[in-house]
Design a protein around this motif. Structure first.
Motif, PDB file in Angstrom:
ATOM      1  N   MET B  32       0.843  -1.188   0.000  1.00 19.87           N
ATOM      2  CA  MET B  32       0.000   0.000   0.000  1.00 19.87           C
ATOM      3  C   MET B  32       0.888   1.250   0.000  1.00 19.87           C
ATOM      4  SD  MET B  32      -2.965  -1.322   0.020  1.00 19.87           S
ATOM      5  CE  MET B  32      -4.016   0.089   0.331  1.00 19.87           C
ATOM      6  N   ASN B  33       0.238   2.436  -0.149  1.00 20.24           N
ATOM      7  CA  ASN B  33       1.005   3.684  -0.038  1.00 20.24           C
ATOM      8  C   ASN B  33       1.696   3.720   1.326  1.00 20.24           C
ATOM      9  OD1 ASN B  33       0.027   4.535  -2.465  1.00 20.24           O
ATOM     10  ND2 ASN B  33      -1.672   5.673  -1.577  1.00 20.24           N
ATOM     11  N   GLY B  34       2.969   4.055   1.326  1.00 17.48           N
ATOM     12  CA  GLY B  34       3.668   4.174   2.606  1.00 17.48           C
ATOM     13  C   GLY B  34       4.238   2.858   3.107  1.00 17.48           C
ATOM     14  N   ALA B  35       4.146   1.808   2.314  1.00 16.91           N
ATOM     15  CA  ALA B  35       4.680   0.515   2.765  1.00 16.91           C
ATOM     16  C   ALA B  35       6.200   0.475   2.681  1.00 16.91           C
ATOM     17  CB  ALA B  35       4.081  -0.622   1.937  1.00 16.91           C
ATOM     18  N   GLY B  36       6.769   1.370   1.853  1.00 21.98           N
ATOM     19  CA  GLY B  36       8.221   1.428   1.747  1.00 21.98           C
ATOM     20  C   GLY B  36       8.757   1.019   0.387  1.00 21.98           C
ATOM     21  N   LYS B  37       7.858   0.827  -0.595  1.00 25.15           N
ATOM     22  CA  LYS B  37       8.301   0.404  -1.925  1.00 25.15           C
ATOM     23  C   LYS B  37       9.256   1.419  -2.552  1.00 25.15           C
ATOM     24  CE  LYS B  37       4.349   0.439  -3.919  1.00 25.15           C
ATOM     25  NZ  LYS B  37       3.136   0.782  -3.223  1.00 25.15           N
ATOM     26  N   SER B  38       8.822   2.688  -2.542  1.00 26.28           N
ATOM     27  CA  SER B  38       9.631   3.713  -3.211  1.00 26.28           C
ATOM     28  C   SER B  38      10.978   3.855  -2.523  1.00 26.28           C
ATOM     29  CB  SER B  38       8.927   5.059  -3.175  1.00 26.28           C
ATOM     30  OG  SER B  38       7.616   4.911  -3.568  1.00 26.28           O
ATOM     31  N   THR B  39      10.984   3.814  -1.200  1.00 22.54           N
ATOM     32  CA  THR B  39      12.244   3.952  -0.479  1.00 22.54           C
ATOM     33  C   THR B  39      13.198   2.824  -0.864  1.00 22.54           C
ATOM     34  OG1 THR B  39      10.932   4.852   1.316  1.00 22.54           O
ATOM     35  CG2 THR B  39      13.215   4.335   1.806  1.00 22.54           C
ATOM     36  N   LEU B  40      12.665   1.604  -0.892  1.00 22.83           N
ATOM     37  CA  LEU B  40      13.508   0.449  -1.230  1.00 22.83           C
ATOM     38  C   LEU B  40      14.099   0.615  -2.633  1.00 22.83           C
ATOM     39  CD1 LEU B  40      14.382  -2.344  -0.128  1.00 22.83           C
ATOM     40  CD2 LEU B  40      12.498  -3.328  -1.429  1.00 22.83           C
ATOM     41  N   MET B  41      13.259   1.046  -3.576  1.00 20.57           N
ATOM     42  CA  MET B  41      13.742   1.183  -4.948  1.00 20.57           C
ATOM     43  C   MET B  41      14.712   2.353  -5.078  1.00 20.57           C
ATOM     44  SD  MET B  41      12.786  -1.282  -6.689  1.00 20.57           S
ATOM     45  CE  MET B  41      12.905  -2.300  -5.245  1.00 20.57           C
ATOM     46  N   ASN B  42      14.468   3.412  -4.309  1.00 23.41           N
ATOM     47  CA  ASN B  42      15.404   4.541  -4.346  1.00 23.41           C
ATOM     48  C   ASN B  42      16.767   4.140  -3.822  1.00 23.41           C
ATOM     49  OD1 ASN B  42      13.914   6.570  -5.560  1.00 23.41           O
ATOM     50  ND2 ASN B  42      12.871   7.097  -3.659  1.00 23.41           N
ATOM     51  N   ILE B  43      16.770   3.229  -2.864  1.00 24.44           N
ATOM     52  CA  ILE B  43      18.055   2.726  -2.358  1.00 24.44           C
ATOM     53  C   ILE B  43      18.733   1.887  -3.432  1.00 24.44           C
ATOM     54  CG2 ILE B  43      19.097   1.135  -0.700  1.00 24.44           C
ATOM     55  CD1 ILE B  43      16.939   2.145   1.312  1.00 24.44           C
ATOM     56  N   LEU B  44      17.959   1.042  -4.092  1.00 28.28           N
ATOM     57  CA  LEU B  44      18.528   0.183  -5.127  1.00 28.28           C
ATOM     58  C   LEU B  44      19.066   1.010  -6.302  1.00 28.28           C
ATOM     59  CD1 LEU B  44      19.084  -2.640  -6.163  1.00 28.28           C
ATOM     60  CD2 LEU B  44      16.774  -2.712  -7.096  1.00 28.28           C
ATOM     61  N   ALA B  45      18.375   2.113  -6.610  1.00 27.45           N
ATOM     62  CA  ALA B  45      18.805   2.925  -7.751  1.00 27.45           C
ATOM     63  C   ALA B  45      19.837   3.978  -7.352  1.00 27.45           C
ATOM     64  CB  ALA B  45      17.600   3.597  -8.393  1.00 27.45           C
ATOM     65  N   GLY B  46      20.249   3.964  -6.083  1.00 33.48           N
ATOM     66  CA  GLY B  46      21.305   4.873  -5.657  1.00 33.48           C
ATOM     67  C   GLY B  46      20.862   6.277  -5.309  1.00 33.48           C
ATOM     68  N   HIS B  47      19.546   6.530  -5.310  1.00 36.68           N
ATOM     69  CA  HIS B  47      19.082   7.873  -4.948  1.00 36.68           C
ATOM     70  C   HIS B  47      19.156   8.100  -3.443  1.00 36.68           C
ATOM     71  CE1 HIS B  47      17.707   8.626  -8.973  1.00 36.68           C
ATOM     72  NE2 HIS B  47      16.989   7.513  -8.962  1.00 36.68           N
ATOM     73  N   LEU B  48      19.050   7.008  -2.690  1.00 32.65           N
ATOM     74  CA  LEU B  48      19.098   7.087  -1.228  1.00 32.65           C
ATOM     75  C   LEU B  48      20.149   6.098  -0.737  1.00 32.65           C
ATOM     76  CD1 LEU B  48      15.362   7.006  -0.029  1.00 32.65           C
ATOM     77  CD2 LEU B  48      16.955   8.890   0.243  1.00 32.65           C
ATOM     78  N   GLN B  49      20.724   6.396   0.412  1.00 35.63           N
ATOM     79  CA  GLN B  49      21.656   5.452   0.999  1.00 35.63           C
ATOM     80  C   GLN B  49      20.994   4.795   2.209  1.00 35.63           C
ATOM     81  OE1 GLN B  49      23.103   8.539  -0.304  1.00 35.63           O
ATOM     82  NE2 GLN B  49      23.328   7.091  -1.985  1.00 35.63           N
ATOM     83  N   ALA B  50      21.019   3.460   2.226  1.00 39.16           N
ATOM     84  CA  ALA B  50      20.375   2.740   3.325  1.00 39.16           C
ATOM     85  C   ALA B  50      21.120   3.002   4.624  1.00 39.16           C
ATOM     86  CB  ALA B  50      20.353   1.250   3.026  1.00 39.16           C
TER      87      ALA B  50
END
Lengths: 319, 492
Positions: B32-50
């Motif tokens: 659902m919205n807010g489950a963390g999908k975008s964050t996980l993908m942003n980490i995988l694509a290098g936009h965010l650092q885990a």
């Protein structure tokens, strides 16, 4: 920094006046002040027009050439066509409104960027007044190409606008004060004025609130043209000739005055009182510099720097 | 991706997530919205650092500190808003090669030497018919998406993230995209497929991972029944039924017939009665905002609008407002507020005619109205001269609503009214909406937060791809059912 932003313009005016008063003997005299006020009155009229276009989040670069057009139009009505005062006033004012309508059409209907649309109109209007006069000024008893001299002349009632005095105050100054007070009351205390500001503040929100934003923007450009034309009439009357391209330098002065006005008393948006103070600052500065024998072409450098300073100041405070 | 943890400040959005994608598979990432999908993908694509955790690709361990690192490791990202990633005034050729051009060492850039390469890439993504010299701005949305895919392939990506790829595609284009995915899959490319549309996931994906509140709750085959998938996504929801009397009159106060929504190219019919709260349930991208803006005539549209039995023609929101229909828009900062003006001026903007005589605003009456609205809505700070931009999201929303309360509006459209506001403000917004309904106003409530509809709506329309696919009595609706329906669970 906040303090400098709010009161900077007033402090600057005081400093500039004191500086010139001390260094120049003939500066702090009634005659000179009356002269400064006369020139300020023309700039202020132009600047108030610009203020209206800025309020609706637009921009009008065509005001300078509209001033020229109006100057030529009233001179032509008087000198070439021997018309009465009424015609010499109404024709330029109508032309000014028409220029505003043209700008509004280009910007609102055709959705051209305001800067570029009014830049183009500025050139067109300038070309129109030059073409009409074939590049020559219009003055009393001027020789006509088909022989003889011009039938009419600048009538006294017209010259009174720019040269006359009421209660020993120049009439043009009274006219300017009247316009300033009216525009200020209109913008601050009426529904119309409020909705002008709302339109400029957030056009989409204004539209969703049911404000006819296109109508307000159109009116703003018409007012801008109208005031530029009024300035043109005062200018023609003051110099007593219809000089070509007489308004060209007023664009920069007016824009600078309006932007300086943003900051006055911390308004943070275009406002008429600020615009008046802005044009006083520029008027005093230019007068003093002229008296100090700074050539007019060098004054452009100073005007540009004042504008940059005013823009930078309001930008920094906004952040 | 192993044991990925990520926190924004004190809030942990990913709680030790393990995510495995095998070579040559299409792997769905659901939640659902807010489950963390975008964050996980942003980490995988290098936009965010885990905050912690490891990424292993083909046996090698990586830490990405920028999108560039991720690209070099073979990760490709086809973002949802393709226009944001393309250069509209440049040619297809230059857009496909954008990354090569950036990376190449010499300054000069020859158009010819890579032409064959680009043609081959375009063919691989099914764009053989598109000339490399065409400008991207002349391409359709579907073509732009594929151009972006070609760009991703140009740097030989082996794991490609597709974020809601079918959100704006037609059925035909979706089919073509799926054929493309199948083909690339056969060539050994893996996809991570993010979508809310469960029927598509079942069609194209091999396996799936379901995230809920930053934790993996399911990993495995996609053949799970839709009901099960929804249950995993939703978890155990507290039963939040509304308790207020669901009274509504029989009098239809506002109706639209065959109203055209330009963005989705669909038409809808909708009717509300006096005192009724109608909920429009749909996922992000279902066309809710577009419908709201069509109703109010903010966009050019066609269709019949009937207010209290009278047919109306509206060409701008002004006409709608004069007929008593108003919109509280989704983007309150951009569309609802005059941010640099005072709360007072924001609240009274629609009431100026009532408080002015000969255009002259009576400032004392203005102040009285503003103060009474501020106190009845509990707007904080309670000063009428506070600037709108200095208020919190919830208080800003109350100002936007307050603007309409003393007008003659009978129909209120609320577009995601609780977006970005805190729990307390949410309750206040609900109670305002309820009291409006009790006063006999009609409410149309657009949201992707379905729990809210179960609490306050009488009737719920389910919206998918710009169409109403279902009309449910809110008494009979359940959260799971709404999630199921809005994700197209019933569609083939």
């Amino acid at each position: 920094m906040k303090f400098l932003y709010k009161y900077g313009t007033i402090i600057a005016i005081v400093v500039v006046i004191s500086f010139f008063s001390i260094t120049l003997d003939s500066f702090f005299t009634y005659a000179n002040f009356s002269d400064i006020l006369r020139s300020i009155s023309i700039v202020t009229l132009v600047a108030i027009g610009i203020t209206f276009s800025l309020i609706v989040d637009g921009f009008d670069l065509s005001v300078g050439s509209t001033v020229s057009l109006a100057t030529i139009a009233s001179a032509s009505a008087l000198v070439l066509h021997r018309q009465e005062l009424f015609v010499a006033l109404i024709v330029p004012l109508l032309l000014g409104v028409l220029v505003g309508l043209l700008n509004a059409f280009l910007i609102i209907r055709l959705r051209l960027p305001d800067l570029l649309a009014t830049l183009a109109v500025m050139y067109i209007i300038n070309g129109v007044q030059l073409t009409y006069t074939k590049g020559f000024s219009i003055y009393n008893d001027m020789p006509l190409p088909e022989g003889g001299t011009a039938p009419g002349k600048f009538i006294p009632s017209f010259l009174f606008i720019g040269q006359g005095e009421l209660f020993s105050i120049p009439f043009s100054v009274l006219l300017m004060l009247f316009v300033v007070v009216c525009a200020h009351l209109f913008l601050t205390y009426t529904k119309f004025g409020r909705l002008f500001y709302m339109t400029g503040e957030n056009r989409e929100a204004a539209r969703l609130t049911g404000i006819p934003v296109d109508r307000y923007r159109t009116i703003a450009y018409m007012i801008s043209g109208l005031f530029a034309a009024l300035a043109g009439i005062v200018l023609a009357s003051r110099i007593g000739t219809g000089q070509v391209s007489a308004g060209a330098s007023l664009l920069m002065d007016g824009v600078a005055a309006a932007f300086i006005g943003f900051s006055v008393f911390g308004a943070g948006k275009p406002n008429v009182i600020g615009t008046l103070l802005g044009s006083i600052l520029i008027g005093v500065l230019l007068n003093g510099l002229t008296m100090m024998n700074v050539p007019y072409y060098a004054q452009d450098i100073i005007k540009g720097m004042i504008l940059i300073f005013a823009l930078a100041l309001s930008h920094i405070v906004k952040k | 991706m192993k044991q990925i943890v990520h926190s924004f400040g004190d809030v942990t959005v990913l709680n030790g997530v393990n995510f495995h994608v095998q070579p040559g598979e299409v792997h769905a990432l659901l939640g659902m919205n807010g489950a963390g999908k975008s964050t996980l993908m942003n980490i995988l694509a290098g936009h965010l650092q885990a905050t912690s955790g490891a990424i292993d690709i083909d046996g090698r361990s990586y830490t990405f500190s920028s999108p560039r690192d991720a690209k070099r490791a073979g990760i490709g990202h086809v973002v949802q808003e393709v226009d944001a990633a393309l250069f509209p005034a440049l040619s297809v050729y230059e857009n496909v090669l954008a990354e090569q051009i950036v990376e190449q060492p010499n300054m000069l850039f020859s158009k010819m030497n890579k032409r064959a390469f680009v043609l081959q890439l375009l063919e691989r993504v099914g764009l053989a018919h598109v000339s490399p010299d065409a400008l991207v701005q002349t391409c359709s949305l579907h073509e732009k998406q594929l151009i972006l895919l070609a760009r991703v392939l140009s740097s030989s990506a082996r794991y490609i993230i597709l974020d809601e790829p079918t959100a704006s595609l037609s059925e035909e284009e979706t089919k073509r995209l799926f054929a493309m995915i199948e083909q690339l899959k056969a060539q050994g490319v893996s996809f991570i497929y993010i979508s809310h549309k469960l029927h598509e996931v079942k069609r194209i994906c091999d396996r799936m991972t379901i995230l809920r509140d930053g934790t993996v709750v399911y990993e495995g085959d996609v053949s799970l029944p839709t009901e099960e998938i929804v249950r995993h996504m939703v978890g155990r929801q507290p039963e939040t039924r509304n308790t207020f009397a669901r009274e509504k009159s029989e009098e239809t106060i506002f109706e639209v017939k065959q109203l055209y929504i330009p963005k989705t190219k669909t038409t809808v019919d909708l009717a509300v009665r006096r005192g009724e709260i109608v909920g429009i349930a749909g996922i992000v991208g279902a066309g809710k905002t577009e419908l709201a803006e069509s109703i109010i005539a903010h966009v050019n549209t066609t269709g019949e609008r009937i207010v209290r039995g009278k047919k109306q023609t509206w060409t701008s929101p002004k006409d709608a407002i004069e007929a008593g229909v108003c919109l509280i828009p989704e983007e309150r900062r951009k569309q609802g507020l005059f941010m640099n003006e005072t709360v007072e001026k924001n609240l009274t903007v629609r009431l100026l005619s009532n408080i002015s005589k000969w255009q002259w605003i009576n400032k004392r009456r203005e102040r009285t109205i503003a103060t009474s609205l501020i106190s009845s809505l509990h707007i904080r700070p309670s000063s009428p001269t506070a600037l709108a931009k200095n208020l919190s999201g919830g208080n800003q929303q109350k100002v936007v609503i307050g603007k309409w309360l003393q007008t003659n509006s009978d129909v209120f459209l609320f577009d995601e009214p609780t977006k970005g506001i805190d729990v307390h403000a949410k309750e206040e917004v609900f109670s305002i909406i309820r009291s409006l309904a009790e006063e006999g106003k009609a409410i149309i409530y657009f949201t992707s937060e379905f729990q809210e509809l179960l609490r306050i709506a009488h009737t719920i329309y389910v919206m998918v791809d710009g169409r109403f696919i279902k009309k449910i009595d809110a008494q009979e609706a359940t959260y799971e059912q709404l999630v199921h329906d809005t994700t197209g669970g019933d569609m083939r």
